[in-house]
Design an enzyme around this catalytic site. Sequence first.
Site, short mmCIF file in Angstrom:
data_model
loop_
_atom_site.label_atom_id
_atom_site.label_comp_id
_atom_site.label_asym_id
_atom_site.label_seq_id
_atom_site.Cartn_x
_atom_site.Cartn_y
_atom_site.Cartn_z
N SER A 356 100.07 -30.68 32.11
CA SER A 356 100.97 -29.66 31.59
C SER A 356 102.25 -30.28 31.04
O SER A 356 102.64 -31.39 31.44
CB SER A 356 101.33 -28.67 32.70
OG SER A 356 102.16 -29.31 33.67
N VAL A 359 104.85 -31.15 33.93
CA VAL A 359 104.59 -32.39 34.66
C VAL A 359 104.75 -33.59 33.73
O VAL A 359 105.21 -34.66 34.15
CB VAL A 359 103.19 -32.36 35.29
CG1 VAL A 359 102.92 -33.66 36.04
CG2 VAL A 359 103.05 -31.18 36.24
N GLU A 377 99.23 -36.21 26.68
CA GLU A 377 98.37 -35.17 26.11
C GLU A 377 98.57 -33.94 26.98
O GLU A 377 98.12 -33.88 28.11
CB GLU A 377 96.91 -35.63 26.10
CG GLU A 377 96.02 -34.81 25.18
CD GLU A 377 95.56 -33.52 25.82
OE1 GLU A 377 96.14 -32.47 25.46
OE2 GLU A 377 94.67 -33.54 26.66
N CYS A 411 91.42 -28.32 27.15
CA CYS A 411 92.64 -28.69 26.42
C CYS A 411 92.62 -28.16 24.99
O CYS A 411 93.62 -27.66 24.49
CB CYS A 411 92.80 -30.21 26.41
SG CYS A 411 93.13 -30.94 28.02
#
Length: 660
Positions: A356, A359, A377, A411
């Site tokens: 995320s 984070v 990513e 994702c």
Amino acid sequence: RRLATSVHPTRDRMSCTTAASTGGSCAAADSGIYAFLAELAFRLASSSTAEHGPATPELTRLVAVLFAIAVVSGSAAAYLLNKKWNLLRDLWLTVEGLFDRVPDISDLVNLPRANDGAGGPQNGSSSDPSSCRLVDPANPTLLQCFNPSHLNKLGDVPNLSAKQVNDMCLRAKNSQQSWKETTFAQRRRVLRTLQRYVVSHIDEICQLCSLDSGKTQVDALLGEILTTCEKIRTLLHHGETWLERSPRDVNPMMLHKTAYVEYVPLGVLGIIAPWNYPFHNMLNHVLSGIFSGNAVVTKCSEHTSWSSMYFHNICQAALEANGFDPELVQLCTGLAETGKALVECEHVDKIFFTGSPNVGRHVMRGAAPFLKPVVLELGGKDAMVFCEDVKLSDVIPWAMRGCFQNCGQNCCGVERLFVYESIAEDFISAIVDKVANMVQGCPVNQNAVDCGAMVMDAQITLIQALVDDAVAKGAKVHCGGKRNDSNGGQFYSPTVLSGVSSEMRIWKEEVFGPIMCLITVPGDDDETCIQMVNDCPFGLGSSVYSASTSRALSIGSQFNTGMFTANDFGVNYLIQSLPFGGVKESGFGRFAGPEGLRSCCLERSIVVDRIPGVRTSIPSPIGYPMDTKRGMGFGKGLIQLFYGGLLDKVAGVVALVRNG
């Protein structure tokens, strides 16, 4: 002259005879060569001169010349094609792979039985997700692992301390000192060993992924196995080429120099992997990391640590079976503190993080004091666009796969589905029944399961908050829209939500769940669609479907995303020669493709002398002690000579002579 002739008549006749015979021999030799080439050309054409009668000398010469031209042209074309596409190397690598009898590591990897944790309630299991505590209350050094489909306990893994993480990284660093000296052929052998194991254990790996992450086995096959096998194939065929020295052009002043970039292993790569694809996320960076000569230390998600332990054993077994130190790859299990220790470890040279944005920012903060590079990513809210000229029966399957693959925990999954106004009503009518009839349940025990469980129960709470906010602001739930408690695990019903607008949280916040968010594009206007798609903090992937490929490409080229596909979905990642990554909140840096493989290396610029014995010396006008007048005159002359116009170049030569 008459006297001379009379004295040497025999010599003159001999000279004439010799000249005639020599000329005749040359002519005969030429004729023989032409005849040979012509006959060869006829034979290659499955014909012969006998079928057509004797060829005239003129025809023989013409055919021979044309044949010679064809051979030279064909050879040149083959050379250029091979130079561009590396055809000979691909052929050689294919042959190498076919005849390289890599070891079978099946006996070295003890995967758990497929029915472990897949049955009914067991000791330590509960139907209440809140009671599934990650940290074992009786032993804080252990993490508990649960099956999200029915909350049975799968097992325990270590909850590592910072010291344990540092020790692992040091062992990996020491192992990398010898690994970096290996040849690409040796590294390919390790990858082929992995490939052999994966291809022969597809069912077992898919079942483990289903047990630990709740995904269907078909989703595991597509998202875990297929992508990993293609990653290996791409590295086997192109990895060495991508890491070869890269020649660079030199300027006229440096014509006596050769310049190139070489790609040197960084050392130890630290990987923080997410939970949505435990097998592929484990191997993805291990493959590129070890192929580029690095050691790899992975911190897997605490939510899928059980299967990650077994997948890690596959990597170590492949190294050990080929005579290399298995300590080259390490696996860290634990909570946030474990990941923090990996980021801050002095033995780790670069961090690759997938997760995320929140984070990801913590990872950047942790790496910043050490000036440690990171690749982030961070997910996305990928848009899929259906123009008014599409055939609904053709695009509906893409909408289903894009939104519900892996229960939406993807994702590059489709989080915003833009449907042009004139077909929106028909699309909703056609899609709702399909979504409402999707079968949801435990993917291990049942055959006909379309949608599995959610890995994290907290994600269900977030999804519900996003749906409730959208409904309160005018969106409509056509089906689903709530937790599915009928299966006793962590399930959220596949949902169709229409009327989504920009003031809703779900427009801009990542859902990561089985929600199809339908957004109507007013007036079937392409420019309006582009503005709506770009009104988003994320920018990972996107796709446009239209009867006109050029129109789809024109629309998609204006999206602010790292990836785009026309009339398809998700294939960017299956083409492993393409870099994967996004912009804005989706992060920065790339993995996959030559860009991703080279990001595992130090890009080192090298300059050497081109001609032996010719070396650069410092001209006296710019040497020490300095003569400013001569130095400026000489320097200006250089600049005029190499960068000025015609008259400047002449003046530059004069200045160099005068001040040199």
